[in-house]
Design a protein around this motif. Structure first.
Motif, PDB file in Angstrom:
ATOM      1  N   UNK A 180      38.032  29.607  55.279  1.00 39.26           N
ATOM      2  CA  UNK A 180      36.526  30.151  54.745  1.00 39.26           C
ATOM      3  C   UNK A 180      36.475  31.053  55.988  1.00 39.26           C
ATOM      4  N   UNK A 181      36.993  30.572  57.106  1.00 41.00           N
ATOM      5  CA  UNK A 181      36.562  31.213  58.330  1.00 41.00           C
ATOM      6  C   UNK A 181      37.458  32.864  58.093  1.00 41.00           C
ATOM      7  N   UNK A 182      38.389  32.408  57.970  1.00 42.06           N
ATOM      8  CA  UNK A 182      39.386  33.641  57.825  1.00 42.06           C
ATOM      9  C   UNK A 182      39.453  34.859  57.042  1.00 42.06           C
ATOM     10  N   UNK A 183      38.537  34.210  55.946  1.00 43.75           N
ATOM     11  CA  UNK A 183      38.690  35.261  54.570  1.00 43.75           C
ATOM     12  C   UNK A 183      38.658  36.339  54.524  1.00 43.75           C
ATOM     13  N   UNK A 184      37.108  37.139  55.566  1.00 45.66           N
ATOM     14  CA  UNK A 184      36.891  38.160  55.176  1.00 45.66           C
ATOM     15  C   UNK A 184      38.280  39.080  56.473  1.00 45.66           C
ATOM     16  N   UNK A 185      39.361  38.365  57.090  1.00 41.40           N
ATOM     17  CA  UNK A 185      40.062  39.171  58.143  1.00 41.40           C
ATOM     18  C   UNK A 185      41.580  39.095  56.913  1.00 41.40           C
ATOM     19  N   UNK A 186      41.299  37.816  56.264  1.00 41.15           N
ATOM     20  CA  UNK A 186      42.592  38.235  55.368  1.00 41.15           C
ATOM     21  C   UNK A 186      43.153  39.064  54.146  1.00 41.15           C
ATOM     22  N   UNK A 187      44.900  39.531  54.379  1.00 41.54           N
ATOM     23  CA  UNK A 187      44.925  40.577  53.349  1.00 41.54           C
ATOM     24  C   UNK A 187      44.538  40.400  52.411  1.00 41.54           C
ATOM     25  N   UNK A 188      45.255  41.178  51.505  1.00 42.49           N
ATOM     26  CA  UNK A 188      44.309  41.313  49.452  1.00 42.49           C
ATOM     27  C   UNK A 188      46.004  39.801  48.957  1.00 42.49           C
ATOM     28  N   UNK A 189      46.944  40.081  49.756  1.00 41.54           N
ATOM     29  CA  UNK A 189      48.079  39.246  49.313  1.00 41.54           C
ATOM     30  C   UNK A 189      48.232  37.995  49.653  1.00 41.54           C
ATOM     31  N   UNK A 190      47.519  38.042  51.333  1.00 43.47           N
ATOM     32  CA  UNK A 190      46.876  36.386  52.296  1.00 43.47           C
ATOM     33  C   UNK A 190      46.324  36.173  51.304  1.00 43.47           C
ATOM     34  N   UNK A 191      44.650  36.748  50.955  1.00 44.00           N
ATOM     35  CA  UNK A 191      43.681  35.957  50.103  1.00 44.00           C
ATOM     36  C   UNK A 191      44.750  35.854  48.881  1.00 44.00           C
ATOM     37  N   UNK A 192      45.085  36.420  47.594  1.00 43.07           N
ATOM     38  CA  UNK A 192      45.608  35.912  46.163  1.00 43.07           C
ATOM     39  C   UNK A 192      46.666  34.752  46.562  1.00 43.07           C
ATOM     40  N   UNK A 193      47.582  34.594  47.672  1.00 44.49           N
ATOM     41  CA  UNK A 193      48.073  33.546  47.720  1.00 44.49           C
ATOM     42  C   UNK A 193      47.207  32.436  48.266  1.00 44.49           C
ATOM     43  N   UNK A 194      46.287  32.118  48.990  1.00 41.22           N
ATOM     44  CA  UNK A 194      45.459  31.181  48.842  1.00 41.22           C
ATOM     45  C   UNK A 194      44.462  30.820  47.400  1.00 41.22           C
ATOM     46  N   UNK A 195      44.222  31.669  46.336  1.00 45.28           N
ATOM     47  CA  UNK A 195      43.868  31.393  45.140  1.00 45.28           C
ATOM     48  C   UNK A 195      44.332  30.735  43.736  1.00 45.28           C
ATOM     49  N   UNK A 196      46.012  31.185  44.562  1.00 43.69           N
ATOM     50  CA  UNK A 196      46.865  30.583  43.869  1.00 43.69           C
ATOM     51  C   UNK A 196      47.691  28.863  44.096  1.00 43.69           C
ATOM     52  N   UNK A 197      47.135  28.609  45.046  1.00 43.30           N
ATOM     53  CA  UNK A 197      47.551  26.984  45.574  1.00 43.30           C
ATOM     54  C   UNK A 197      45.902  26.472  44.725  1.00 43.30           C
ATOM     55  N   UNK A 198      44.391  26.863  45.040  1.00 46.39           N
ATOM     56  CA  UNK A 198      43.432  26.219  45.090  1.00 46.39           C
ATOM     57  C   UNK A 198      43.580  25.248  43.700  1.00 46.39           C
ATOM     58  N   UNK A 199      43.607  25.463  42.453  1.00 53.25           N
ATOM     59  CA  UNK A 199      43.617  24.478  41.631  1.00 53.25           C
ATOM     60  C   UNK A 199      44.689  23.312  41.798  1.00 53.25           C
ATOM     61  N   UNK A 200      45.971  23.399  42.319  1.00 52.08           N
ATOM     62  CA  UNK A 200      46.342  21.956  42.475  1.00 52.08           C
ATOM     63  C   UNK A 200      45.589  21.303  43.340  1.00 52.08           C
ATOM     64  N   UNK A 201      44.960  21.727  44.938  1.00 53.85           N
ATOM     65  CA  UNK A 201      44.146  21.699  45.791  1.00 53.85           C
ATOM     66  C   UNK A 201      43.148  20.177  45.264  1.00 53.85           C
TER      67      UNK A 201
END
Length: 80
Positions: A38-59
């Motif tokens: 959450x804290x780093x979200x605005x500084x993450x690259x689109x690829x990093x954000x996409x990777x995180x988004x891909x893991x959210x449902x399994x969490x």
């Protein structure tokens, strides 16, 4: 006049404005991100954000519903 200059091609935040951190799992119960994500979200690259988004449902499975209030007390009373 078009607002094209303000349009961005990035992944939106998964925030749903329910910002409560689960005490054991350390995940937001609303968006399922960690505090660090959450804290780093605005500084993450689109690829990093996409990777995180891909893991959210399994969490979601890591977060057990809290059984508090009246229903929780009734269940405890009937068990012992």
């Amino acid at each position: 006049m078009s607002d094209e200059i303000w349009q961005r091609d990035e992944i939106d935040s998964p925030c749903v404005k329910i910002c409560v951190i689960h005490p054991q799992e350390r995940l937001c119960t609303g968006c399922l991100r960690t505090i660090e994500e959450i804290g780093a979200w605005s500084r993450l690259s689109p690829a990093e954000r996409k990777a995180i988004m891909a893991t959210l449902e399994e969490r979601r499975g890591k977060l057990r519903r809290r059984r508090g209030g009246r229903a929780g007390r009734q269940r405890q009373d009937s068990q012992g």
